[in-house]
Design an enzyme around this catalytic site. Structure first.
Site, PDB file in Angstrom:
ATOM      1  N   ARG A  21      11.194   4.171   3.376  1.00  0.00           N
ATOM      2  CA  ARG A  21      10.799   3.022   4.630  1.00  0.00           C
ATOM      3  C   ARG A  21      11.890   2.868   5.408  1.00  0.00           C
ATOM      4  O   ARG A  21      13.073   1.653   4.065  1.00  0.00           O
ATOM      5  CB  ARG A  21       9.594   2.173   4.213  1.00  0.00           C
ATOM      6  CG  ARG A  21       9.743   1.097   4.723  1.00  0.00           C
ATOM      7  CD  ARG A  21       8.199  -0.116   4.377  1.00  0.00           C
ATOM      8  NE  ARG A  21       6.834   0.394   4.765  1.00  0.00           N
ATOM      9  CZ  ARG A  21       5.857  -0.268   5.032  1.00  0.00           C
ATOM     10  NH1 ARG A  21       5.433  -1.497   4.620  1.00  0.00           N
ATOM     11  NH2 ARG A  21       5.096   0.555   4.521  1.00  0.00           N
ATOM     12  N   HIS A  49       4.290   5.650  11.614  1.00  0.00           N
ATOM     13  CA  HIS A  49       3.838   6.125   9.543  1.00  0.00           C
ATOM     14  C   HIS A  49       3.036   6.500  10.132  1.00  0.00           C
ATOM     15  O   HIS A  49       1.736   6.510  10.109  1.00  0.00           O
ATOM     16  CB  HIS A  49       3.643   4.140  10.211  1.00  0.00           C
ATOM     17  CG  HIS A  49       3.205   3.562   8.262  1.00  0.00           C
ATOM     18  ND1 HIS A  49       3.473   4.772   7.134  1.00  0.00           N
ATOM     19  CD2 HIS A  49       2.928   2.935   7.808  1.00  0.00           C
ATOM     20  CE1 HIS A  49       3.102   4.287   6.722  1.00  0.00           C
ATOM     21  NE2 HIS A  49       3.287   3.252   6.401  1.00  0.00           N
ATOM     22  N   ARG A  86       1.140  -1.397   0.019  1.00  0.00           N
ATOM     23  CA  ARG A  86       0.219  -0.593   0.048  1.00  0.00           C
ATOM     24  C   ARG A  86       0.489   1.050   0.365  1.00  0.00           C
ATOM     25  O   ARG A  86       0.715   2.505  -0.736  1.00  0.00           O
ATOM     26  CB  ARG A  86      -0.584   0.046   1.082  1.00  0.00           C
ATOM     27  CG  ARG A  86      -2.111  -0.719   1.163  1.00  0.00           C
ATOM     28  CD  ARG A  86      -2.626  -1.189   2.111  1.00  0.00           C
ATOM     29  NE  ARG A  86      -1.482  -2.343   2.593  1.00  0.00           N
ATOM     30  CZ  ARG A  86      -1.769  -3.371   2.087  1.00  0.00           C
ATOM     31  NH1 ARG A  86      -3.401  -3.619   1.535  1.00  0.00           N
ATOM     32  NH2 ARG A  86      -0.373  -5.298   2.859  1.00  0.00           N
ATOM     33  N   THR A  87       1.784   1.834   0.616  1.00  0.00           N
ATOM     34  CA  THR A  87       2.174   2.959   1.313  1.00  0.00           C
ATOM     35  C   THR A  87       3.129   2.831  -0.288  1.00  0.00           C
ATOM     36  O   THR A  87       3.232   3.794  -1.028  1.00  0.00           O
ATOM     37  CB  THR A  87       3.414   2.501   1.829  1.00  0.00           C
ATOM     38  OG1 THR A  87       2.586   1.618   3.690  1.00  0.00           O
ATOM     39  CG2 THR A  87       4.380   4.351   2.798  1.00  0.00           C
ATOM     40  N   LYS A 120      26.565  -3.095   0.512  1.00  0.00           N
ATOM     41  CA  LYS A 120      28.333  -3.021   0.375  1.00  0.00           C
ATOM     42  C   LYS A 120      28.540  -2.532   1.653  1.00  0.00           C
ATOM     43  O   LYS A 120      29.542  -2.011   1.925  1.00  0.00           O
ATOM     44  CB  LYS A 120      28.938  -2.221  -0.860  1.00  0.00           C
ATOM     45  CG  LYS A 120      28.394  -3.125  -1.964  1.00  0.00           C
ATOM     46  CD  LYS A 120      28.448  -2.368  -3.350  1.00  0.00           C
ATOM     47  CE  LYS A 120      28.281  -2.411  -3.910  1.00  0.00           C
ATOM     48  NZ  LYS A 120      28.266  -1.403  -5.228  1.00  0.00           N
TER      49      LYS A 120
HETATM   50  N1   CP Z   1      -0.318  -0.157   5.798  1.00  0.00           N
HETATM   51  C1   CP Z   1       0.767  -0.120   5.204  1.00  0.00           C
HETATM   52  O1   CP Z   1       1.927  -0.008   5.415  1.00  0.00           O
HETATM   53  O2   CP Z   1       1.024  -1.403   4.656  1.00  0.00           O
HETATM   54  P1   CP Z   1       2.284  -1.338   3.227  1.00  0.00           P
HETATM   55  O3   CP Z   1       2.844  -2.284   3.863  1.00  0.00           O
HETATM   56  O4   CP Z   1       1.522  -2.375   2.341  1.00  0.00           O
HETATM   57  O5   CP Z   1       2.993  -0.463   3.093  1.00  0.00           O
END
Ligand code: CP
Length: 438
Positions: free
Chosen positions: A107, A135, A57-58, A86
């Site tokens: 991320r 998040h 999703r993100t 590396k």
């Molecule tokens: N909700 C969420 O962060 O989903 P993903 O890990 O698929 O990005």
């Protein structure tokens, strides 16, 4: 006190404020209702999505958002294909990638990674999920989904259920809900509660209080019919003074999270809390919206997907809209400004407080000293500026009087933040020429 620069970008739900959220929701409505108006908004801009952990999703909703605004995307989807494999540090990598793009979405498995990246990238960094810490754009998705249903949050009761210790979405959401005046009910799995210091910061920051509420269904989920409730001090449930703890008669929303096995979570013998179709017949759940950041495991059976209260796919569908608003605010601020986010202090490294006690902190993986910041009006608390972990500071010195005091004393509270000099041990203070008390 020598401060590092303020962190640019969006790293934490802690940076939100009511004016920002209100304007954010209004802009999201505009983008949702008139998408074509924004289709060329960021033409010529380049957005980098750097994902060092799996994501559906993100990453894809950030990339969809970029395309919907006319921007181009460069992407890392597997950290093994970068020079991180590396041994390149995150600091070096983001410095370089920042010179290839106008905004970077990150991320990363380490707590505080996006904060560290923002000090090197030279372009805004948006946190797409960092370790257990936060998040924030998921929180914007979650809040916007509820805003579309409710319009406001005051007096609403939202339960957070599952892995609160490791679940970054629940932590960020708790911050956002408190900001909007909602009551937060906590239903952690056994051994999967968040640390007391995190909750204490929410209570202090928003003038919330902690009490207990009960309902027989809670026992089915967590093994105890009683649950902690964080709520604004002014909010009194009608049954509060009749019994202690009072029965909770209604949930307005429940936010489920999966067990974060990748961060070492384990159900042990306690089982893991989840919803059943039978639960939804209970009067407690009559008008309860069901949210989940997804992906799901057994805690959310597919058999309830068609229930009108199941909001989680609608919630996921809000991802690109919400992230378009984030990009517009950061790259199109001349035309689509939003009220400023509260700056996150990058802290100080002036006095060595040793390694951050959190092994998951990005300072550990980068091999650097933890920068610190100080919070709290009722008592001084020193936190790692990157991962918000409590630093074991027991003494606070005053740089103008050269006196040192126990960190939680009234005398320590009277020291102005710019004069604070933290010490881990009393002998360190005396070695540095500070005298005791007074
Ligand atoms: N909700 C969420 O962060 O989903 P993903 O890990 O698929 O990005």
């Amino acid at each position: 006190m020598q401060l590092l620069p303020v962190m640019e970008g969006l790293h934490s739900a802690e940076a939100f404020n009511p004016a920002f959220l209100e304007a954010f929701f209004r802009r999201a409505r505009e983008v949702e209702n008139r998408p074509l108006e924004f289709s060329e908004a960021l033409r010529g801009r380049i957005i980098a999505t750097i994902f060092a952990e799996p994501s559906t999703r993100t990453r894809l909703s950030f990339e969809s958002a970029a395309h919907r605004l006319g921007a181009s995307v460069i992407s890392v989807t597997d950290p093994k294909t970068t020079s991180g494999a590396k041994g390149e540090t995150l600091a070096d990598m983001t410095k370089v990638i920042g010179s290839y793009c106008d905004l970077l979405v990150l991320r990363h498995p380490s707590d505080g990674a996006s904060r560290l990246a923002s000090l090197h990238a030279g372009v805004p960094v948006v946190n797409g999920g960092d370790g257990r810490l936060g998040h924030p754009t998921q929180t914007l998705v979650d809040l916007y989904t509820l805003y579309r249903k409710w319009g406001d949050f005051e007096g609403r009761t939202v339960a957070l259920m599952g892995d609160l210790r490791n679940g970054r979405t629940a932590r960020s959401l708790a911050w956002g809900l408190a900001l909007l005046g909602a009551r937060i009910l906590l239903l952690p799995g056994k051994g999967l509660d968040w640390e007391a210091s995190f909750e204490r910061r929410i209570l202090d920051k928003f003038d919330y209080r902690l009490r207990w509420g009960k309902h027989p269904l809670f026992a089915e989920w967590t093994g105890s019919s009683e649950a902690r409730v964080l709520e604004p001090k002014g909010l009194v449930q009608k049954s509060l003074f009749r019994e202690d703890p009072p029965e909770i008669d209604k949930l307005d929303a429940i936010y489920l999270t999966r067990m974060q096995a990748e961060r070492g979570a384990d159900v042990g013998s306690g089982g893991y809390p989840g919803l059943t179709p039978e639960n939804l017949k209970n009067p407690l759940m009559e008008s309860c919206q069901i949210l989940h950041p997804l992906p799901r495991c057994q805690e959310l059976p597919a058999s309830i997907d068609h229930d009108p209260r199941a909001l989680y796919f609608e919630q996921a569908a809000m991802g690109p809209i919400v992230r378009q608003v984030v990009f517009l605010a950061m790259l199109g601020e001349d035309k689509w400004p939003l009220p400023s986010l509260a700056p996150l202090p990058a802290g100080s490294r002036e006095h060595d407080l040793g390694l951050c006690p959190n092994e998951g902190c990005v300072t550990r993986s980068e091999g650097i000293q933890a920068p610190w910041r100080v919070v709290g009006l009722a008592r001084r608390t020193f936190l790692c500026s990157y991962c918000d972990s409590l630093l074991p500071v027991d003494y606070a010195g005053c740089r103008s009087t050269h006196r040192v005091h126990p960190v939680h004393s009234q005398a320590a509270l009277r020291i102005s933040p710019e004069n604070l000099r933290p010490f881990l041990r009393r002998d360190e203070a005396t070695d540095a020429g500070y005298t005791w008390g007074g």
